[in-house]
Design a protein around this motif. Structure first.
Motif: not given
Length: 326
Positions: A95-101
């Protein structure tokens, strides 16, 4: 260890429905295509299943071992008389949200690198050609181009031997070159949170294609292998060069023992020409190690680990103590 009884098998199937396989050929799942038969392999599909599984194993006092894509392991010719926990496709969500994986430990690293590239994030390019799972990559602080995945880690979720969930910050993971705290604390990495920078998707893709092309040019691809056999020692590198060049200069390129061969393509790889045994690989490693020490005065340390019939994951140097090559 005696083989698991019917009760143990039924309990494993209850804890991990659909994830239990008996009498599995290790050669069939090994990157090296080497190894005997494993009594049982269990693939959990969630962190909760992994916790329950480890708690049951501890409660019953069963020997166990945890594997991923086996890209850094050599299995015993005798097989495996321990519960083998395998983290793979059943625990591989991303799951990727903005720059966080957020990624589970069983995700295949090249797939994850492509997902990160597709999100327009840079920093994972160096992992795009590494044939392994994220859990193993983090445990080894793996990477290429002398980079390590630890530089992108924010936190890691793991499960201890009693089935308890642990969380560590990047500082607590104690990353160093090809090393982390997880190599010695018996915890199983379940998932990780990683951070990357925004970048140009086209440039990231071009960099990844360049890395893959270079790997295809330099490394053997057609025969089973476990990647680089020996670590690059900075002091040795400065004095005599990289492992592959040293091994080649000593005349080992193309050398064979049984079905194992020092790759004619790159001397820091040992390939399985079709019928290799673990003993064949260890014989070549032992010969090379002794010759390098005598010739350049530096110990050359193997990168891969040996998995004993009882499920112990052992440094190859330890395995080779008292080992006499044929």
């Amino acid at each position: 260890m005696e083989r698991l009884n019917a009760f143990d098998i039924r309990e494993l199937e209850r804890l991990c429905p659909g994830g239990v396989k008996e009498n599995v050929s290790l050669a069939a799942i090994s990157r090296w295509q080497i190894g005997g038969t494993a009594d049982v392999i269990v693939e959990p599909s969630s962190v909760a299943e992994l916790c329950s599984l480890r708690a049951f194993i501890a409660q019953e006092g069963l020997p166990s071992v945890v594997i991923g894509d086996t890209s850094n392991l050599l299995f015993s010719d005798e097989g495996l008389r321990a519960v083998c926990i395998r983290l793979g496709s059943r625990m591989s969500s991303v799951h990727i949200e903005n720059d966080i994986v957020h990624a589970q430990a069983g995700v295949w690293v090249p797939f994850l690198a492509r997902k990160i590239m597709s999100a327009g994030l840079t920093g994972a390019e160096h992992t795009c050609g590494i044939p392994g799972t994220l859990g193993g990559l983090i445990c080894m602080n793996g990477g290429s181009q002398r980079k390590g995945v630890g530089s992108s880690v924010v936190t890691v979720e793991s499960v201890d031997t009693a089935g308890n969930i642990c969380h560590r910050s990047v500082e607590q993971c104690e990353f160093s070159y090809r090393s982390s705290v997880y190599q010695n604390n018996s915890e199983v990495i379940a998932s990780a949170k990683l951070s990357f920078l925004s970048g140009d998707k086209l440039k990231i893709r071009q960099e990844m294609l360049s890395i893959l092309a270079e790997r295809n040019r330099k490394f053997p691809r057609k025969l089973p292998n476990c990647g680089s056999v020996f670590k690059s020692n900075p002091a040795m590198y400065e004095k005599a060069g990289p492992p592959g060049a040293i091994i080649e200069s000593l005349g080992f390129k193309g050398a064979c023992c049984g079905g194992a061969q020092v790759s004619p393509h790159h001397a820091n790889f040992i390939v399985n020409t079709g019928v290799a045994r673990a003993r064949d690989v260890l014989t070549l490693v032992s010969k090379i190690s002794r010759c390098v020490l005598e010739s350049v005065g530096h110990h050359i340390e193997p990168e891969f680990k040996f998995v004993s019939v009882h499920g112990e994951i052992m440094p190859v140097d330890e395995m080779l103590k008292g080992f006499f090559y044929e």
